[in-house]
Design a protein around this motif. Structure first.
Motif, PDB file in Angstrom:
ATOM      1  N   PHE B  31     -50.004 -20.331 -16.058  1.00 10.27           N
ATOM      2  CA  PHE B  31     -50.979 -21.318 -16.553  1.00 10.27           C
ATOM      3  C   PHE B  31     -51.971 -21.676 -15.449  1.00 10.27           C
ATOM      4  CE2 PHE B  31     -51.786 -25.964 -16.332  1.00 10.27           C
ATOM      5  CZ  PHE B  31     -52.735 -26.061 -17.347  1.00 10.27           C
ATOM      6  N   LYS B  60     -57.347 -26.575 -23.626  1.00 14.81           N
ATOM      7  CA  LYS B  60     -56.881 -27.737 -24.407  1.00 14.81           C
ATOM      8  C   LYS B  60     -55.423 -27.556 -24.830  1.00 14.81           C
ATOM      9  CE  LYS B  60     -57.734 -27.516 -28.725  1.00 14.81           C
ATOM     10  NZ  LYS B  60     -58.424 -27.356 -30.009  1.00 14.81           N
ATOM     11  N   SER B  61     -55.107 -26.418 -25.412  1.00 16.97           N
ATOM     12  CA  SER B  61     -53.748 -26.208 -25.933  1.00 16.97           C
ATOM     13  C   SER B  61     -52.746 -25.949 -24.814  1.00 16.97           C
ATOM     14  CB  SER B  61     -53.739 -25.015 -26.893  1.00 16.97           C
ATOM     15  OG  SER B  61     -54.586 -25.266 -27.983  1.00 16.97           O
ATOM     16  N   SER B  62     -53.139 -25.124 -23.854  1.00 17.86           N
ATOM     17  CA  SER B  62     -52.194 -24.782 -22.781  1.00 17.86           C
ATOM     18  C   SER B  62     -51.827 -26.009 -21.960  1.00 17.86           C
ATOM     19  CB  SER B  62     -52.809 -23.727 -21.861  1.00 17.86           C
ATOM     20  OG  SER B  62     -52.992 -22.538 -22.559  1.00 17.86           O
ATOM     21  N   ALA B  64     -51.844 -29.103 -22.873  1.00 21.46           N
ATOM     22  CA  ALA B  64     -50.982 -29.986 -23.664  1.00 21.46           C
ATOM     23  C   ALA B  64     -49.564 -29.449 -23.745  1.00 21.46           C
ATOM     24  CB  ALA B  64     -51.563 -30.140 -25.076  1.00 21.46           C
ATOM     25  N   THR B  65     -49.419 -28.124 -23.712  1.00 20.04           N
ATOM     26  CA  THR B  65     -48.083 -27.515 -23.781  1.00 20.04           C
ATOM     27  C   THR B  65     -47.198 -27.981 -22.628  1.00 20.04           C
ATOM     28  OG1 THR B  65     -48.995 -25.574 -24.870  1.00 20.04           O
ATOM     29  CG2 THR B  65     -46.865 -25.285 -23.784  1.00 20.04           C
ATOM     30  N   PHE B  66     -47.808 -28.238 -21.445  1.00 14.96           N
ATOM     31  CA  PHE B  66     -47.028 -28.675 -20.285  1.00 14.96           C
ATOM     32  C   PHE B  66     -47.070 -30.197 -20.094  1.00 14.96           C
ATOM     33  CE2 PHE B  66     -48.366 -24.329 -19.369  1.00 14.96           C
ATOM     34  CZ  PHE B  66     -47.135 -23.738 -19.128  1.00 14.96           C
TER      35      PHE B  66
END
Lengths: 425, 120
Positions: B31, B60-62, B64-66
């Protein structure tokens, strides 16, 4: 392309992860491997299309945004290649309406959509979606049966009396009483086993066998449904009529003859037709429907909202019942777009003084939503699937006896947050 | 540049429980490297609304994933605003996202990874 070996001794099958984002691709791939999938990841549309060309996958996760391409293009390729058995998990970082529309698009292509997930991914939902695929054996069995169905075999089935009807109850949403049933065609063949109507009805329509099939189903439904009508005041039996029969101006008299022969009152029958059927030759449809209604036979517009002429059909034809298609009802508890269609459909039906039936009510949440929208009658697996005659008679009498004995239950069922009206048994 | 980014530890904790510390560390490293590449592209061409929108969509999505909430929120603003704001505003907003990413990257490399993600 990257291969991630499964981390279990037993294989769940092959998983293809399509996502142009390295992080999402890695996380989905690793979770798939932990669940037991032999996993391959694809970072682009081109790589994914090539992999689908060369090998078979049991499950595919598909991100809708793929750089210059998009997931919808890949869904079209999957459909063109006939990969209908592959379970697909659609993933999107876009707004919910785009995801919901894509799911509908994929369903329209007859693809097997296991789930639609939004980013950031909920890992529990992802795991559930990857584990929920249909078994490959079940899919293969369905495909094999379909391959053996021919027009000649269907004609033989009609002549031999292999077709029969089952009854799916229709429940009054306010009182909880069973007020009718839809008669559905079923085929249990000696050599083929149970054949899905999704297989034999489209073929019968294409081959001109629907008039004979509908006559057979109509007679069978009225004859078998007579006890239900006699034992339950106000009970109706609904039968689907195909487009082929709607050009037959003698249809009202033929139906009346069957009713007379079986000693069933006209008001106990509802003829259902889709808007597309009704509008194919609208002048003939008006002719037939007006005479059916004069004879006191009910007429329902079926699968409302799925054709191209819903509003015209409502305005021009004397239907007295509107059936909201199950594609709007299934999942309406989580899809606000679908609720807007249901609300609008109820409003239209009220304006035309029609009863409203919600089809595909499969959960207490869906029932609560359609009740709140003002639907009159519900039909779906939450109450019962289609039942053979003996079971249907038993189910209806038990339920209506229970409702009659429990007036408190009736009162509660009218409350917005009341129980859905489900009864034991 | 040494202060911690807005970070929801519970999100990373769930990822660790799902993937294990080793695999989570691997994707977290990926990431940081992948987002650095994206941020560099954005800063080098900060008036290119289409590019900003596309890269911001992924970040945005990556993020938020962490659990990197502020980085994700900034990326969302960029994704939604890229097509409509003036180029100097776009450049400014891209710069803010770059700064938040540097905070995030530093935190990952100096705190999270050395602790073997035990801090999560």
């Amino acid at each position: 392309m990257r291969v991630i070996a499964r981390q279990t001794t037993e294989s769940m099958g092959r998983l293809l992860v399509v996502d142009d984002d390295l992080v999402q691709r890695s996380i989905i791939g690793k979770i798939g491997a932990k669940l037991g999938y032999d996993t391959v990841t694809a970072s682009s549309f081109e790589v994914a299309a090539g992999l689908l060309q060369r090998g078979a996958f049991d499950v595919m996760t598909l991100d809708l945004s793929l750089g210059e391409h998009d997931g919808v293009e890949l869904l079209r390729i999957v459909a063109d290649r006939g990969l209908h058995a592959m379970s697909i998990v659609i993933i999107s970082g876009c707004d919910d309406r785009i995801l919901n529309s894509t799911k509908r698009f994929a369903n329209g292509l007859r693809l097997s959509v296991a789930a639609g997930l939004t980013k950031p991914l909920d890992l529990d939902q992802l795991r559930d979606a990857l584990q929920s695929r249909r078994s490959a054996a079940a899919v293969a069995a369905t495909d094999q049966t379909s391959a053996n169905i021919t027009p000649e075999r269907i004609a033989t089935a009609i002549a031999r009396g292999e077709l029969c009807v089952e009854f799916q109850p229709k429940v009054d949403i306010v009182s909880g009483r069973v007020v009718g049933a839809e008669a559905l065609a079923r085929w249990c063949a000696r050599d083929l086993g149970i054949v899905s109507p999704a297989v034999f009805i489209p073929m019968a329509e294409q081959c001109g066998l629907m008039p004979a099939m509908t006559d057979c189903i109509l007679s069978s439904a009225i004859a078998q449904g007579r006890k239900l009508i006699e034992r339950n005041p106000g009970f109706t039996i609904a039968v689907n009529v195909s487009a082929a029969l709607m050009s037959d101006l003698a249809l009202p008299e033929r139906i009346e003859d069957i009713l007379r022969r079986e000693q069933v009152p006209a008001h106990a029958l509802i003829v259902e037709m889709t808007e597309t059927t009704a509008m194919a030759d609208v002048d003939r449809a008006i002719d037939i429907l007006v005479r059916l209604r004069i004879k006191n036979i009910g007429a329902a517009i079926d699968d409302f909202g799925t054709g191209y002429s819903s509003l015209a059909a409502l305005a021009r034809l004397p239907f007295n019942e509107l059936k909201i298609d199950q594609c709007f009802v299934k999942g309406c508890e989580t899809d606000d777009d679908m609720m807007k269609i249901i609300d609008a459909s109820v409003g239209l039906a009220r304006a035309f003084n029609m009863k409203v039936v919600a089809e595909g009510v499969d959960s207490p949440e869906a029932l609560a939503r359609v009740r709140h929208a003002g639907c009159d009658i519900a039909q779906g697996y939450f109450f019962a699937p289609s039942l053979k005659l003996a079971r249907a008679e038993n189910w209806v009498s038990q339920r209506n006896a229970f409702v009659a004995q429990h007036s408190l239950f009736v009162d509660r069922s009218t409350e917005p947050n009341g129980d859905g009206g489900r009864l034991a048994g | 540049m040494t202060d911690a980014p807005a970070f929801d530890k519970s999100v990373l904790r769930q990822l660790v429980s799902e993937l294990g510390a080793e695999d989570t560390a691997e994707v977290l490293t990926a990431f940081v490297e992948d987002t650095q590449r994206k941020v560099d592209l954005m800063l080098a061409d900060a008036a290119n609304a289409a590019l900003i929108r596309q890269e911001a969509h992924g970040i945005k999505s990556s993020a938020a994933t962490f659990g990197f909430a502020r980085l994700s929120a900034l990326a969302l603003e960029l994704e939604q605003g890229a097509a409509v704001v003036a180029s100097d505003q776009l450049r400014h907003a891209t710069g803010l996202l770059g700064q938040e990413f540097q905070r995030t990257s530093h935190y990952v490399r100096s705190v999270l990874l050395p602790s073997n993600l035990e801090i999560a």
